[in-house]
Motif scaffolding. Sequence first.
Motif, PDB file in Angstrom:
ATOM      1  N   CYS A  62       0.845  -1.186   0.000  1.00  0.00           N
ATOM      2  CA  CYS A  62       0.000   0.000   0.000  1.00  0.00           C
ATOM      3  C   CYS A  62       0.887   1.245   0.000  1.00  0.00           C
ATOM      4  CB  CYS A  62      -0.925   0.003   1.206  1.00  0.00           C
ATOM      5  SG  CYS A  62      -2.064  -1.405   1.250  1.00  0.00           S
ATOM      6  N   THR A  63       0.360   2.314  -0.539  1.00  0.00           N
ATOM      7  CA  THR A  63       1.125   3.553  -0.632  1.00  0.00           C
ATOM      8  C   THR A  63       0.416   4.652   0.138  1.00  0.00           C
ATOM      9  OG1 THR A  63       1.881   2.926  -2.856  1.00  0.00           O
ATOM     10  CG2 THR A  63       2.164   5.231  -2.194  1.00  0.00           C
ATOM     11  N   PRO A  64       0.863   4.960   1.349  1.00  0.00           N
ATOM     12  CA  PRO A  64       0.248   6.061   2.093  1.00  0.00           C
ATOM     13  C   PRO A  64       0.362   7.370   1.315  1.00  0.00           C
ATOM     14  CG  PRO A  64       1.647   4.740   3.522  1.00  0.00           C
ATOM     15  CD  PRO A  64       1.926   4.282   2.124  1.00  0.00           C
ATOM     16  N   ILE A  65      -0.739   8.078   1.242  1.00  0.00           N
ATOM     17  CA  ILE A  65      -0.789   9.319   0.469  1.00  0.00           C
ATOM     18  C   ILE A  65      -0.711  10.491   1.438  1.00  0.00           C
ATOM     19  CG2 ILE A  65      -2.133  10.683  -1.180  1.00  0.00           C
ATOM     20  CD1 ILE A  65      -3.531   7.993  -1.941  1.00  0.00           C
ATOM     21  N   ALA A  66       0.393  11.185   1.424  1.00  0.00           N
ATOM     22  CA  ALA A  66       0.573  12.314   2.337  1.00  0.00           C
ATOM     23  C   ALA A  66      -0.354  13.452   1.940  1.00  0.00           C
ATOM     24  CB  ALA A  66       2.019  12.786   2.306  1.00  0.00           C
ATOM     25  N   PRO A  67      -0.960  14.131   2.919  1.00  0.00           N
ATOM     26  CA  PRO A  67      -1.850  15.244   2.585  1.00  0.00           C
ATOM     27  C   PRO A  67      -1.086  16.408   1.978  1.00  0.00           C
ATOM     28  CG  PRO A  67      -1.479  15.120   4.957  1.00  0.00           C
ATOM     29  CD  PRO A  67      -0.860  13.893   4.367  1.00  0.00           C
ATOM     30  N   SER A  68      -1.759  17.168   1.120  1.00  0.00           N
ATOM     31  CA  SER A  68      -1.118  18.334   0.518  1.00  0.00           C
ATOM     32  C   SER A  68      -0.745  19.338   1.602  1.00  0.00           C
ATOM     33  CB  SER A  68      -2.051  18.986  -0.508  1.00  0.00           C
ATOM     34  OG  SER A  68      -3.281  19.341   0.093  1.00  0.00           O
ATOM     35  N   ALA A  69       0.269  20.119   1.331  1.00  0.00           N
ATOM     36  CA  ALA A  69       0.924  20.921   2.359  1.00  0.00           C
ATOM     37  C   ALA A  69      -0.012  21.874   3.090  1.00  0.00           C
ATOM     38  CB  ALA A  69       2.087  21.694   1.746  1.00  0.00           C
ATOM     39  N   ARG A  70      -0.995  22.455   2.411  1.00  0.00           N
ATOM     40  CA  ARG A  70      -1.826  23.485   3.038  1.00  0.00           C
ATOM     41  C   ARG A  70      -3.238  22.990   3.360  1.00  0.00           C
ATOM     42  NH1 ARG A  70      -0.237  29.092  -0.206  1.00  0.00           N
ATOM     43  NH2 ARG A  70       2.020  28.984   0.210  1.00  0.00           N
ATOM     44  N   SER A  71      -3.422  21.689   3.369  1.00  0.00           N
ATOM     45  CA  SER A  71      -4.752  21.143   3.618  1.00  0.00           C
ATOM     46  C   SER A  71      -5.020  21.004   5.109  1.00  0.00           C
ATOM     47  CB  SER A  71      -4.890  19.774   2.950  1.00  0.00           C
ATOM     48  OG  SER A  71      -4.009  18.846   3.568  1.00  0.00           O
ATOM     49  N   LEU A  72      -6.292  20.778   5.442  1.00  0.00           N
ATOM     50  CA  LEU A  72      -6.666  20.521   6.833  1.00  0.00           C
ATOM     51  C   LEU A  72      -5.996  19.251   7.338  1.00  0.00           C
ATOM     52  CD1 LEU A  72      -8.342  21.031   9.379  1.00  0.00           C
ATOM     53  CD2 LEU A  72     -10.250  19.841   8.267  1.00  0.00           C
ATOM     54  N   ASP A  73      -5.914  18.233   6.464  1.00  0.00           N
ATOM     55  CA  ASP A  73      -5.269  16.983   6.871  1.00  0.00           C
ATOM     56  C   ASP A  73      -3.809  17.206   7.259  1.00  0.00           C
ATOM     57  OD1 ASP A  73      -7.572  15.603   6.519  1.00  0.00           O
ATOM     58  OD2 ASP A  73      -6.982  14.576   4.675  1.00  0.00           O
ATOM     59  N   ALA A  74      -3.121  18.072   6.541  1.00  0.00           N
ATOM     60  CA  ALA A  74      -1.722  18.365   6.862  1.00  0.00           C
ATOM     61  C   ALA A  74      -1.618  19.023   8.233  1.00  0.00           C
ATOM     62  CB  ALA A  74      -1.102  19.255   5.789  1.00  0.00           C
ATOM     63  N   LEU A  75      -2.566  19.893   8.545  1.00  0.00           N
ATOM     64  CA  LEU A  75      -2.584  20.533   9.854  1.00  0.00           C
ATOM     65  C   LEU A  75      -2.821  19.502  10.954  1.00  0.00           C
ATOM     66  CD1 LEU A  75      -2.597  23.048  11.668  1.00  0.00           C
ATOM     67  CD2 LEU A  75      -5.049  23.275  11.170  1.00  0.00           C
ATOM     68  N   LEU A  76      -3.782  18.586  10.704  1.00  0.00           N
ATOM     69  CA  LEU A  76      -4.062  17.538  11.685  1.00  0.00           C
ATOM     70  C   LEU A  76      -2.833  16.657  11.912  1.00  0.00           C
ATOM     71  CD1 LEU A  76      -7.621  16.458  10.478  1.00  0.00           C
ATOM     72  CD2 LEU A  76      -7.073  17.769  12.544  1.00  0.00           C
ATOM     73  N   ALA A  77      -2.116  16.360  10.827  1.00  0.00           N
ATOM     74  CA  ALA A  77      -0.929  15.506  10.936  1.00  0.00           C
ATOM     75  C   ALA A  77       0.148  16.163  11.794  1.00  0.00           C
ATOM     76  CB  ALA A  77      -0.383  15.193   9.550  1.00  0.00           C
ATOM     77  N   ARG A  78       0.226  17.486  11.757  1.00  0.00           N
ATOM     78  CA  ARG A  78       1.226  18.186  12.571  1.00  0.00           C
ATOM     79  C   ARG A  78       0.810  18.280  14.031  1.00  0.00           C
ATOM     80  NH1 ARG A  78       1.597  21.497   7.860  1.00  0.00           N
ATOM     81  NH2 ARG A  78       0.151  23.031   8.757  1.00  0.00           N
TER      82      ARG A  78
END
Length: 401
Positions: A62-78
């Motif tokens: 499987c290939t984990p898909i990193a969220p785009s840099a300015r997305s809400l998902d990227a903020l959650l990941a941080r």
Amino acid sequence: MKILHLTHNTPGRNARGGGLVFSWQNIMSLVRLGHEVHLVIAEPNHPLDQDLRDAVASVTYCTPIAPSARSLDALLARVFRPETMMFRFPDWMGVRAQIESAVRRLAPDLVWADWIGSLVRLPEGPPVVYGHLDFIHQLKAVRRRVHAGRLRRPDPVTTAQLKRTELDLVSRCGHAVTVSATDAAIFERLGVPSTYMPVVGQPIPTPTAAPPSRPRAFLLGRSNTAMNAARRAMRDRLWPKLGPVREQLSWHQLGEIPGQKTDLWRWVESVFEVHGYVEDLGEVLRPTDLCLVPYRDDTGFRAKFVTAAGYGMVNIGYTETFDCAEEFVPGENCLAATDDDHFVELLREYAADADRRMALSRASRATYDRCFGFDAQLPTYETILNSVVAPPRTDRGSAHP
């Protein structure tokens, strides 16, 4: 039987964590029994070893898909800890959809899923055997104590929510294979059939090296929650009590060196001979060496018990340390203290008595030979599979042979 075997990271016989060695053991056992095993790795972190590649029918990465840099998902990941993100967002990084696709494509008779997080990502469908290592809600309680005062990223779910989710996921499985004997009671309360299966890994030949002239004590294992708790116990509670025992033993560390060197790790470097990660443990370990396990929390089986026994080492912990591993009997093939003062006394007695060291070492290796042989586990694996998926019936009434 066609089996889809799901792991979180890449399994291997020499993996740095006991959980991935357990996955290797499960896969190779199923293949040895003649089943068609298709391996799906949710978040690959290393190339697959050739022995596994040759053994399985197919491998799906499987290939984990990193969220785009300015997305809400990227903020959650941080903001939040990645370990529990999937318990709040099941298709975090798109892995669940890829696993669902693999299940549809392969149409297995059964799914074997190792690690609790794997269950979050499984679709409804084939019966599931769950390979249980530990519950994250149990580990969180230990981490709060070990890392008290340190700033850590929060989890996107509370501990109570996480516990409910983990137990609900397990309750849907057809069978639980648990590496911890004590966790079997949890599955019994949930009404899930379970089988205790220790982590045995690849066979360890009978050691031929001579015992060291000066007794040695090892902190053995990678830098996980249990090992960090053990190091802290050694530094804060036991080391100040050792007194002359410090000079009677030689102190060693064996296992990966953490990337972030905390004050605790710097203490380890100051008093232990640091070996770091060693692929061939037989180059370092010797019969009669002590395996230090000053860890009292019930968070799963300690794979190092088996490794130590294989090399003729003697595990030493507390009475509660060995509750999860029914093969070890204090005073016969391991040492178990009732409290810190007793732990120090056991170390002193061990250092002073060469005959006692050798007797316990031989008993430890004998336990390995009797209980942890790879082939000895195979009938148990077949029984587990048959309890979940009934084997094909044969027509015994036919007139033809």
